[in-house]
Write an enzyme that holds these catalytic residues in place. Structure first.
Site, PDB file in Angstrom:
ATOM      1  N   GLU A  98       5.391 -21.305   8.661  1.00 31.14           N
ATOM      2  CA  GLU A  98       4.317 -21.303   7.688  1.00 31.14           C
ATOM      3  C   GLU A  98       4.569 -20.270   6.600  1.00 31.14           C
ATOM      4  OE1 GLU A  98       0.816 -22.944  10.570  1.00 31.14           O
ATOM      5  OE2 GLU A  98       0.769 -20.851  10.014  1.00 31.14           O
ATOM      6  N   CYS A 111       3.484 -14.585   1.399  1.00 32.37           N
ATOM      7  CA  CYS A 111       3.824 -14.112   2.740  1.00 32.37           C
ATOM      8  C   CYS A 111       4.833 -15.099   3.325  1.00 32.37           C
ATOM      9  CB  CYS A 111       2.511 -14.080   3.534  1.00 32.37           C
ATOM     10  SG  CYS A 111       2.703 -13.604   5.224  1.00 32.37           S
ATOM     11  N   CYS A 118       8.944 -15.790  17.394  1.00 33.58           N
ATOM     12  CA  CYS A 118       9.304 -14.367  17.450  1.00 33.58           C
ATOM     13  C   CYS A 118       9.474 -13.959  18.911  1.00 33.58           C
ATOM     14  CB  CYS A 118       8.206 -13.515  16.808  1.00 33.58           C
ATOM     15  SG  CYS A 118       8.579 -11.746  16.821  1.00 33.58           S
ATOM     16  N   CYS A 122       4.299  -9.451  21.159  1.00 35.80           N
ATOM     17  CA  CYS A 122       3.054  -8.673  21.029  1.00 35.80           C
ATOM     18  C   CYS A 122       1.893  -9.549  21.518  1.00 35.80           C
ATOM     19  CB  CYS A 122       2.850  -8.254  19.569  1.00 35.80           C
ATOM     20  SG  CYS A 122       4.267  -7.365  18.890  1.00 35.80           S
ATOM     21  N   CYS A 125      -0.678 -11.663  19.129  1.00 32.08           N
ATOM     22  CA  CYS A 125      -0.132 -12.387  17.975  1.00 32.08           C
ATOM     23  C   CYS A 125       0.190 -13.844  18.312  1.00 32.08           C
ATOM     24  CB  CYS A 125       1.127 -11.652  17.498  1.00 32.08           C
ATOM     25  SG  CYS A 125       2.053 -12.565  16.254  1.00 32.08           S
ATOM     26  N   CYS A 344      -3.127 -13.251   8.809  1.00 30.32           N
ATOM     27  CA  CYS A 344      -2.041 -12.644   9.577  1.00 30.32           C
ATOM     28  C   CYS A 344      -2.202 -12.947  11.054  1.00 30.32           C
ATOM     29  CB  CYS A 344      -2.083 -11.136   9.451  1.00 30.32           C
ATOM     30  SG  CYS A 344      -1.731 -10.584   7.834  1.00 30.32           S
TER      31      CYS A 344
HETATM   32  N1  SAH Z   1       6.873  -9.190  12.961  1.00 32.67           N
HETATM   33  C1  SAH Z   1       6.513  -8.372  11.867  1.00 32.67           C
HETATM   34  C2  SAH Z   1       6.003  -9.139  10.677  1.00 32.67           C
HETATM   35  C3  SAH Z   1       5.140 -10.333  10.950  1.00 32.67           C
HETATM   36  S1  SAH Z   1       3.573  -9.974  11.664  1.00 32.67           S
HETATM   37  C4  SAH Z   1       5.523  -7.322  12.292  1.00 32.67           C
HETATM   38  O1  SAH Z   1       5.022  -7.383  13.409  1.00 32.67           O
HETATM   39  O2  SAH Z   1       5.291  -6.402  11.510  1.00 32.67           O
HETATM   40  C5  SAH Z   1       2.674  -9.428  10.229  1.00 32.67           C
HETATM   41  C6  SAH Z   1       1.455  -8.579  10.535  1.00 32.67           C
HETATM   42  O3  SAH Z   1       0.428  -9.367  11.139  1.00 32.67           O
HETATM   43  C7  SAH Z   1       1.762  -7.458  11.504  1.00 32.67           C
HETATM   44  O4  SAH Z   1       1.191  -6.240  11.125  1.00 32.67           O
HETATM   45  C8  SAH Z   1       1.125  -7.971  12.754  1.00 32.67           C
HETATM   46  O5  SAH Z   1       0.894  -6.967  13.653  1.00 32.67           O
HETATM   47  C9  SAH Z   1      -0.114  -8.644  12.210  1.00 32.67           C
HETATM   48  N2  SAH Z   1      -0.785  -9.510  13.162  1.00 32.67           N
HETATM   49  C10 SAH Z   1      -0.246 -10.195  14.183  1.00 32.67           C
HETATM   50  N3  SAH Z   1      -1.193 -10.849  14.867  1.00 32.67           N
HETATM   51  C11 SAH Z   1      -2.369 -10.601  14.251  1.00 32.67           C
HETATM   52  C12 SAH Z   1      -3.719 -11.025  14.461  1.00 32.67           C
HETATM   53  N4  SAH Z   1      -4.017 -11.849  15.446  1.00 32.67           N
HETATM   54  N5  SAH Z   1      -4.665 -10.558  13.643  1.00 32.67           N
HETATM   55  C13 SAH Z   1      -4.356  -9.747  12.618  1.00 32.67           C
HETATM   56  N6  SAH Z   1      -3.102  -9.321  12.352  1.00 32.67           N
HETATM   57  C14 SAH Z   1      -2.112  -9.743  13.158  1.00 32.67           C
HETATM   58 FE1  SF4 Z   2       6.520 -10.781  16.378  1.00 34.02          FE
HETATM   59 FE2  SF4 Z   2       3.921 -11.139  16.085  1.00 34.02          FE
HETATM   60 FE3  SF4 Z   2       4.836  -8.887  17.163  1.00 34.02          FE
HETATM   61 FE4  SF4 Z   2       5.200  -9.358  14.534  1.00 34.02          FE
HETATM   62  S1  SF4 Z   2       3.246  -9.067  15.566  1.00 34.02           S
HETATM   63  S2  SF4 Z   2       6.711  -8.581  16.022  1.00 34.02           S
HETATM   64  S3  SF4 Z   2       5.482 -11.598  14.575  1.00 34.02           S
HETATM   65  S4  SF4 Z   2       5.061 -10.937  18.057  1.00 34.02           S
END
Ligand code: SAH
Ligand code: SF4
Length: 370
Positions: A98, A111, A118, A122, A125, A344
């Site tokens: 996306e 973005c 990934c 986390c 996410c 995000c």
């Molecule tokens: N993997 C990279 C970039 C993609 S994630 C990273 O983790 O930085 C981009 C941003 O979205 C990151 O700060 C991540 O922590 C945040 N993010 C992920 N899941 C989210 C959620 N459910 N609600 C809000 N932000 C989220």
């Molecule tokens: Fe990967 Fe999501 Fe963690 Fe970013 S926040 S490193 S996209 S698992």
């Protein structure tokens, strides 16, 4: 007639300037051909060699025959009530990513995704829940930007995209080589010519790659911190078990120093009752005060199947106040594109139920566009 041994077209998209110059000289062409081609592709957003009128007819014909300049295909295109646009892009073999455009008064932020899925796992996410599929190539990354500019009716010279953030799907620094090439093309004058301060790589904290990035690029750095002590961060951002907060912050200050950057941005998702208490704000402030740092408090966007909830607004305000009172610049991010799951962490391509759910968003365009 015999077919050539390798007849697959070379993809010139995503090749940084020096690589492209070498490609032309290897074919007996002058290096300035690279400059001409880049001007067409990145400045004028023209990808058909036949239309590149300052190249000789013979060169146009050979490019037409031998090279590819393909963009990702749009599978679905939706626009949110707040103007945010999300595209679902086909990356072949049923893999989708996306891309999201967020228009604001003074800027337009795109973005982009760097991987399909990934591997960082986390727990809050949506992309992480999906698991890792593959890295995107530099062509697929820069292709997203050219595609968005064209879809939004602009060109590289007159672009609606003023900022690019690697905050879509994937961990950009786990796809280091291709992401660095893409950053090179985003910031090159003959590429998209975006100021290096307006290109942001967001990472969960791959320390060795942050160190290498400082050698090869000088784009803005954002860190997904989310916790101010190792015990909690080990849980929320599992890469922390390999590179802890102290090691990560050292790499950040070093990055700011070596790249002459004003600051590093620290993203901090506000999770109700998990990391949003005043004592945690004080802990965070003590890590960042007096450093080239800015905090971005992010409202959590609920992801089905995760145990987390969004912190109430008053809790976010109180957390921000603690940080500000201690002298740490802190902004609260406004959620955008919620009605189309474009916020995000809600980016999880290939989940058909997400894109087809009737969420009150208008579907602008479905299908392919050249
Ligand atoms: N993997 C990279 C970039 C993609 S994630 C990273 O983790 O930085 C981009 C941003 O979205 C990151 O700060 C991540 O922590 C945040 N993010 C992920 N899941 C989210 C959620 N459910 N609600 C809000 N932000 C989220
Ligand atoms: Fe990967 Fe999501 Fe963690 Fe970013 S926040 S490193 S996209 S698992």
């Amino acid at each position: 007639m015999n077919a050539p041994v390798d007849s697959s077209p070379v993809n010139l998209l995503g090749m940084p300037r020096t690589e492209l110059e070498a490609w032309f000289t290897d074919r007996g062409e002058k290096t300035f051909r690279a400059r001409q081609l880049m001007q067409w592709v990145y400045r004028r957003s023209v990808l058909d060699p036949g239309a590149m009128t300052d190249l000789s007819l013979a060169l146009r014909e050979s490019l037409d025959r031998d090279v590819a300049l393909g963009l990702p295909q749009v599978r679905e295109h939706r626009e949110s009530a707040d103007g945010t646009v999300k595209w679902l892009l086909e990356m072949g073999h049923g893999q989708d990513v996306e891309m999201v455009f967020i228009p604001e008064e003074k800027r337009g932020t795109l973005c982009v995704s760097s991987q399909v899925g990934c591997a960082m796992d986390c727990p809050f996410c949506a992309t992480g829940r999906q698991g890792f599929n593959r890295n995107l190539s530099a062509a697929e990354i820069i292709g997203q930007v050219i595609l968005a500019i064209r879809e939004l009716g602009g060109t590289g010279e007159d672009s609606p995209v003023s900022n690019v953030v690697f905050m879509g799907m994937g961990e950009p620094l786990a796809n280091f080589k291709e992401v660095v090439k893409a950053c090179d093309l985003l910031t090159d004058d003959l590429g998209l010519g975006i100021s290096r301060r307006r290109v942001t790589v967001s990472t969960s904290g791959l320390v060795p790659q942050i160190q290498r990035l400082a050698e090869l690029s000088n784009v803005a750095l954002a860190i997904s911190l989310h916790a101010a002590n190792d015990k909690l961060r080990d849980e929320l951002v599992p890469i922390n078990r390999r590179h802890n907060i102290a090691e990560l912050l050292d790499a950040c200050w070093d990055y700011a120093d070596r790249t002459n950057s004003k600051q590093v941005t620290f993203e901090y998702i506000m999770l109700d009752g998990v990391n949003d208490q005043p004592r945690q704000a004080r802990e965070l402030a003590s890590l960042l005060v007096g450093r080239p740092a800015k905090v971005n408090l992010i409202p959590f966007n609920p992801v089905p199947g995760t145990p987390y909830e969004r912190s109430p607004g008053a809790t976010v305000d109180a957390f921000r106040k603690v940080l500000m009172d201690k002298g740490v610049i802190t902004i609260t991010r406004r959620p955008r594109g919620n009605d189309i799951d474009a916020a995000c962490g809600q980016l999880a391509g290939n989940l058909d139920n997400r894109i087809s759910a009737p969420l009150g968003a208008k579907t602008m365009h479905t299908g392919h566009r050249a």
